[in-house]
Design an enzyme around this catalytic site. Sequence first.
Site, PDB file in Angstrom:
ATOM      1  N   CYS A  55      46.230  -2.931  17.756  1.00 30.02           N
ATOM      2  CA  CYS A  55      46.344  -4.357  18.045  1.00 30.02           C
ATOM      3  C   CYS A  55      46.756  -4.576  19.494  1.00 30.02           C
ATOM      4  CB  CYS A  55      47.372  -4.995  17.121  1.00 30.02           C
ATOM      5  SG  CYS A  55      46.895  -4.948  15.391  1.00 30.02           S
ATOM      6  N   TYR A  80      44.507  -3.170   3.533  1.00 31.05           N
ATOM      7  CA  TYR A  80      43.488  -4.214   3.637  1.00 31.05           C
ATOM      8  C   TYR A  80      42.480  -4.068   2.484  1.00 31.05           C
ATOM      9  CZ  TYR A  80      45.521  -5.281   8.198  1.00 31.05           C
ATOM     10  OH  TYR A  80      46.389  -5.641   9.204  1.00 31.05           O
ATOM     11  N   PRO A 138      41.989   2.615  17.216  1.00 34.54           N
ATOM     12  CA  PRO A 138      42.103   1.163  17.153  1.00 34.54           C
ATOM     13  C   PRO A 138      43.566   0.736  17.113  1.00 34.54           C
ATOM     14  CG  PRO A 138      40.435   1.957  15.614  1.00 34.54           C
ATOM     15  CD  PRO A 138      41.137   3.167  16.129  1.00 34.54           C
TER      16      PRO A 138
END
Length: 679
Positions: free
Chosen positions: A31, A174, A29
């Site tokens: 951005c 996060y 993953p």
Amino acid sequence: MTRDPRFDLLFQPVRIGPVTAPNRFYQVPHCTGMGNLHPNALAAMRGIKAEGGWGVVNTEYCSIHPTSDDTHAPYASLWDEADVRNHAAMTEAVHAHGALAGVELWHGGQRSSNALTREAPLGPASMMAELNPWQSQRMDRQDIANLRDWHQAAARRALSAGFDIVYVYAAHTYLVTQFLDASTNRRSDDYGGEAMARARLFFELLEDTREIVQGRAALATRIEVTDESGAGEERSEILARAAPLVDLFDVTIPDYGIEMGPSRFVKEAALEAHIAHVRALTGKPVVSVGRFTSPETMLSQVRRGVLDFVGAARPSIADPFLPRKIAEGRLDDIRECIGCNICYAHDGLGAPIRCTQNPTMGDEWRRGWHPERAPAVVGRADPVLVVGAGPAGLEAALTLGRRGVPVLLAEAGNEPGGRVTREASLPGLAEWARVRDWRVHQIGKLPQVELFRASRMDRASVLDTGARHVLVATGSLWRADGRGRSHPAGVASFADPRVLTADRVLADERPAGPVVIFDDEYYHIAAGLAEMLAREGLPVTYVTSGARVAEWTTHTIEQARLQARLIELRVDILTSTIVTGLLPGAAGLACAFSGRAWQIPCGGFIPVTSREPQDALWQALQDAGLQTLARVGDARAPGLIAHAVHDGHRAARAHLAPPEDLLQRREQVVVGQMAAARM
């Protein structure tokens, strides 16, 4: 060409729970600056990676609920059925080439300011939201129950969208990490305290998600192998306990400056010593990153059991076809990442990512560009003269040549590269020379492209070639007069023999000391010069009108280390300060806010303020009656090396192209054509 059989190991199918990856190349993953704003662009970009041979292609971080809103940064979302349709476009594009599609379900917790949704941020405690003067809501039991429901709903939507791998995201500070880490979880209930209690939410999300995806998709987790302090014993216990629930561990470390480290400071495979134990600890497949650019390094990581999958973000951006090139034995065609982090910078700017090495990145859907193909010119093509073999000229010549156009590439110097060669000589930037070297090598394979070294061109010599199509890629030079942000008209006293431009210093001229460097541009050049001269023993004062050293490099994750390095080298640093003029033996300074003036000793002065486009040849040819005359790259508008490469590519594709090939598509909300989804 055929593949070296040693690399066969990288092309073995690997089972991940109920699904099987076709090979070991795994785009983790990452951005994109596209997120839920540009679903067509996103699907096209991810699909091209699958076409290029990446066996697994993942989304970026994907919000599960409006309480996880990262505006202004673009992010993916799975809040509703409209999001499902958008993600389905990506999974279909990925599946069309036989790859698996993965989604990283994400809740930002107290790091999400929720500037768009205006929901209260959530967290294990009420703490400051990232970069904003408001705080999160301390989660109670109902909030935790709600979070679990939202995560389950997002997992169901992920299956509906066609994803093969679903993540529980427990990294990068996060929400799940905020519960895992003792520094951010000071709770006294059964979600705080000892390590396993702090991990309770993580385990619950794993169990919930496994229940949803069981047998239909693999369950992955992205997690750091230590806590924020660097301690790993508790985290190893958590990994071992999670192993029965998890099909794939995507592992990293808390220091994002190493994980996403720029090549100036961090080299290939930097995570190995930190994560090599995870495979034996968990008994499950492991993927991790390391800005892998060498096939030999990739092979070594798998062969030695460090990794099961070669994880990549930036290398997959620089060359979406990296796996296919290894498969076909074309190792010299791999377009290696240079570690400049311009991709990451533009996501942080809220724009679709781009790449210094790969000018098509982000333009696959918008412009219809493909990283390995450019449409051939129809019919007979007359020669094109490209003047200047810097990044723009090299890219223009290469792309024109691949389109079947004869090219004369004239370089004034003895060697090609232009500014790339100069900037790659700064401390730590040797890998940037790949921009030059890859293009020179590829041009060498094209008989229709001729490179003429030591061939300075003027109007007469251009006309003598007989070429009717001319691209002027003569670059730019740093100004000596100080024109820039602080002094739009320049500074008269900078007409002084003590002044050397950055270009002259990079061409091995040296100022007398003490040296004053004035950074009014904010990228890396001034800081790099300060480091280089300080290492050579010169006393250096770095002055900038910005608030920090090389302020723009916050976007490329270089700023903190650049400033620390100058401090270590005992460079004097003056921020929010303007050099107002040169005086005998001194430089005049002023506070950027108050105007307070003072002087410091100055034996040599380097202004890094702005650049002058070297477009005199373009101007001289205006009335020459050429069929094509265009400036490209820095000769047109000085910028990043990425700008120059992209502009050279754009000019080459535009040459003799039909008008429909030059159209740019955009994605927009149109009233009456898009229903507003309920959040």
